[in-house]
Design an enzyme around this catalytic site. Structure first.
Site, PDB file in Angstrom:
ATOM      1  N   ASN A   1       6.076   5.585  -4.509  1.00 25.76           N
ATOM      2  CA  ASN A   1       5.394   5.802  -6.020  1.00 25.76           C
ATOM      3  C   ASN A   1       3.977   5.407  -5.947  1.00 25.76           C
ATOM      4  O   ASN A   1       3.602   4.623  -5.300  1.00 25.76           O
ATOM      5  CB  ASN A   1       6.234   5.155  -6.886  1.00 25.76           C
ATOM      6  CG  ASN A   1       6.450   3.655  -6.892  1.00 25.76           C
ATOM      7  OD1 ASN A   1       6.345   3.007  -5.852  1.00 25.76           O
ATOM      8  ND2 ASN A   1       6.451   3.026  -8.160  1.00 25.76           N
ATOM      9  N   VAL A   2       3.456   6.231  -6.839  1.00 25.64           N
ATOM     10  CA  VAL A   2       1.998   6.180  -6.929  1.00 25.64           C
ATOM     11  C   VAL A   2       1.451   6.127  -8.376  1.00 25.64           C
ATOM     12  O   VAL A   2       1.768   7.293  -9.166  1.00 25.64           O
ATOM     13  CB  VAL A   2       0.925   7.270  -6.241  1.00 25.64           C
ATOM     14  CG1 VAL A   2      -0.396   7.102  -6.369  1.00 25.64           C
ATOM     15  CG2 VAL A   2       1.441   7.277  -4.648  1.00 25.64           C
ATOM     16  N   GLU A   3       1.019   5.072  -8.958  1.00 27.18           N
ATOM     17  CA  GLU A   3       0.754   4.812 -10.458  1.00 27.18           C
ATOM     18  C   GLU A   3      -0.541   5.112 -10.524  1.00 27.18           C
ATOM     19  O   GLU A   3      -1.332   5.403  -9.875  1.00 27.18           O
ATOM     20  CB  GLU A   3       1.259   3.502 -10.792  1.00 27.18           C
ATOM     21  CG  GLU A   3       3.006   3.300 -10.567  1.00 27.18           C
ATOM     22  CD  GLU A   3       3.602   1.941 -11.191  1.00 27.18           C
ATOM     23  OE1 GLU A   3       2.768   1.192 -11.402  1.00 27.18           O
ATOM     24  OE2 GLU A   3       4.673   1.937 -11.202  1.00 27.18           O
TER      25      GLU A   3
ATOM     26  N   CYS B   1       6.766   9.680  -8.685  1.00 25.06           N
ATOM     27  CA  CYS B   1       7.752   9.026  -8.344  1.00 25.06           C
ATOM     28  C   CYS B   1       7.695   9.241  -6.737  1.00 25.06           C
ATOM     29  O   CYS B   1       7.051   9.900  -6.260  1.00 25.06           O
ATOM     30  CB  CYS B   1       8.944   9.287  -8.845  1.00 25.06           C
ATOM     31  SG  CYS B   1       9.439   8.865 -10.735  1.00 25.06           S
TER      32      CYS B   1
ATOM     33  N   GLU C   1      10.007   9.954  -5.024  1.00 27.64           N
ATOM     34  CA  GLU C   1      10.825  11.266  -4.525  1.00 27.64           C
ATOM     35  C   GLU C   1       9.626  12.359  -4.599  1.00 27.64           C
ATOM     36  O   GLU C   1       9.814  13.332  -3.784  1.00 27.64           O
ATOM     37  CB  GLU C   1      12.017  11.373  -5.362  1.00 27.64           C
ATOM     38  CG  GLU C   1      12.947  10.428  -5.351  1.00 27.64           C
ATOM     39  CD  GLU C   1      12.805   9.459  -6.459  1.00 27.64           C
ATOM     40  OE1 GLU C   1      11.705   9.011  -6.704  1.00 27.64           O
ATOM     41  OE2 GLU C   1      13.973   8.874  -7.121  1.00 27.64           O
TER      42      GLU C   1
ATOM     43  N   CYS D   1      15.509   8.787 -11.169  1.00 32.26           N
ATOM     44  CA  CYS D   1      15.163   9.428 -12.528  1.00 32.26           C
ATOM     45  C   CYS D   1      15.467  10.880 -12.801  1.00 32.26           C
ATOM     46  O   CYS D   1      15.621  11.687 -11.789  1.00 32.26           O
ATOM     47  CB  CYS D   1      13.562   9.001 -12.967  1.00 32.26           C
ATOM     48  SG  CYS D   1      12.552  10.501 -12.413  1.00 32.26           S
TER      49      CYS D   1
ATOM     50  N   CYS E   1      13.383  13.421 -11.127  1.00 32.94           N
ATOM     51  CA  CYS E   1      13.484  13.478  -9.620  1.00 32.94           C
ATOM     52  C   CYS E   1      14.690  14.089  -9.408  1.00 32.94           C
ATOM     53  O   CYS E   1      14.889  14.938  -8.340  1.00 32.94           O
ATOM     54  CB  CYS E   1      13.126  12.084  -9.095  1.00 32.94           C
ATOM     55  SG  CYS E   1      11.555  11.542  -9.260  1.00 32.94           S
TER      56      CYS E   1
HETATM   57  N1  THU Z   1      10.329   5.452  -9.995  1.00 26.32           N
HETATM   58  C1  THU Z   1      10.420   6.035  -8.860  1.00 26.32           C
HETATM   59  O1  THU Z   1       9.652   6.185  -7.870  1.00 26.32           O
HETATM   60  N2  THU Z   1      11.398   6.849  -8.676  1.00 26.32           N
HETATM   61  C2  THU Z   1      12.412   7.088  -9.373  1.00 26.32           C
HETATM   62  O2  THU Z   1      13.267   7.810  -9.256  1.00 26.32           O
HETATM   63  C3  THU Z   1      12.219   6.030 -10.684  1.00 26.32           C
HETATM   64  C4  THU Z   1      11.135   5.336 -10.942  1.00 26.32           C
HETATM   65  C5  THU Z   1       8.991   4.700 -10.242  1.00 26.32           C
HETATM   66  C6  THU Z   1       8.065   5.210 -11.169  1.00 26.32           C
HETATM   67  C7  THU Z   1       7.224   3.802 -11.359  1.00 26.32           C
HETATM   68  O3  THU Z   1       6.056   3.876 -10.682  1.00 26.32           O
HETATM   69  C8  THU Z   1       8.321   2.611 -11.140  1.00 26.32           C
HETATM   70  O4  THU Z   1       9.386   3.458 -10.550  1.00 26.32           O
HETATM   71  C9  THU Z   1       8.781   2.228 -12.474  1.00 26.32           C
HETATM   72  O5  THU Z   1       9.404   3.048 -13.185  1.00 26.32           O
END
Ligand code: THU
Length: 139
Positions: free
Chosen positions: A48-50, A59, A61, A92, A95
């Site tokens: 994941n990259v925020e 996310c 994925e 999620c 995804c």
């Molecule tokens: N996140 C994912 O990378 N994949 C998912 O399917 C659910 C959530 C990440 C997004 C965010 O950076 C962190 O988890 C918290 O929501």
């Protein structure tokens, strides 16, 4: 639940855990890694990259599906997202839709309850078939 013999889930979870170590998650402090097995036998990963504009978060994925296409494409046959310890997480909703298009209806996705067919996670999905069947054809 089925373990779907033939898929090396422990290996896939381990690859996802390594990817989670590369996550950029300074806002949620929730690193996630994802790994997928491609129909030609190779594996692909993502993290994941925020972003400071929180809603732009990518996310793990998303990164994994990007890696799928970057590395030559093909169909995902198995996928998992994990925390840095390799514990499978539930993908999620967005995804799940992304994974369906990358893997098709035969994709198996690992999670807290073990590996499940993608259609168990995303029932009655919108697919490219719906695009072909409907919409405004005024062009
Ligand atoms: N996140 C994912 O990378 N994949 C998912 O399917 C659910 C959530 C990440 C997004 C965010 O950076 C962190 O988890 C918290 O929501």
């Amino acid at each position: 639940m089925s373990e779907h013999p033939g898929i090396a889930w422990a290996t896939l979870r381990a690859a996802a855990a390594v990817a989670a170590g590369r996550a950029y998650a300074p806002y949620s402090h929730f690193p996630v890694g994802s790994a997928g097995l491609v129909d030609n036998g190779r594996s692909v990963t993502g993290c994941n990259v925020e972003n400071g504009s929180y809603g732009l978060t990518l996310c793990a994925e998303c990164g994994m599906v990007g890696d799928l296409h970057r590395s030559g494409g093909g169909r995902l046959v198995a996928a998992v997202a994990t925390d840095p310890a390799g514990t499978p997480l539930a993908p999620c909703g967005r995804c799940r839709q992304l994974l369906l298009e990358a893997g098709g209806k035969g994709l198996v996705v690992d999670g807290p309850g073990g590996p499940k067919p993608i259609l168990d996670l995303l029932a009655d999905p919108f697919t490219v078939a719906d695009l072909e069947a409907g919409g405004d054809d005024a062009s």
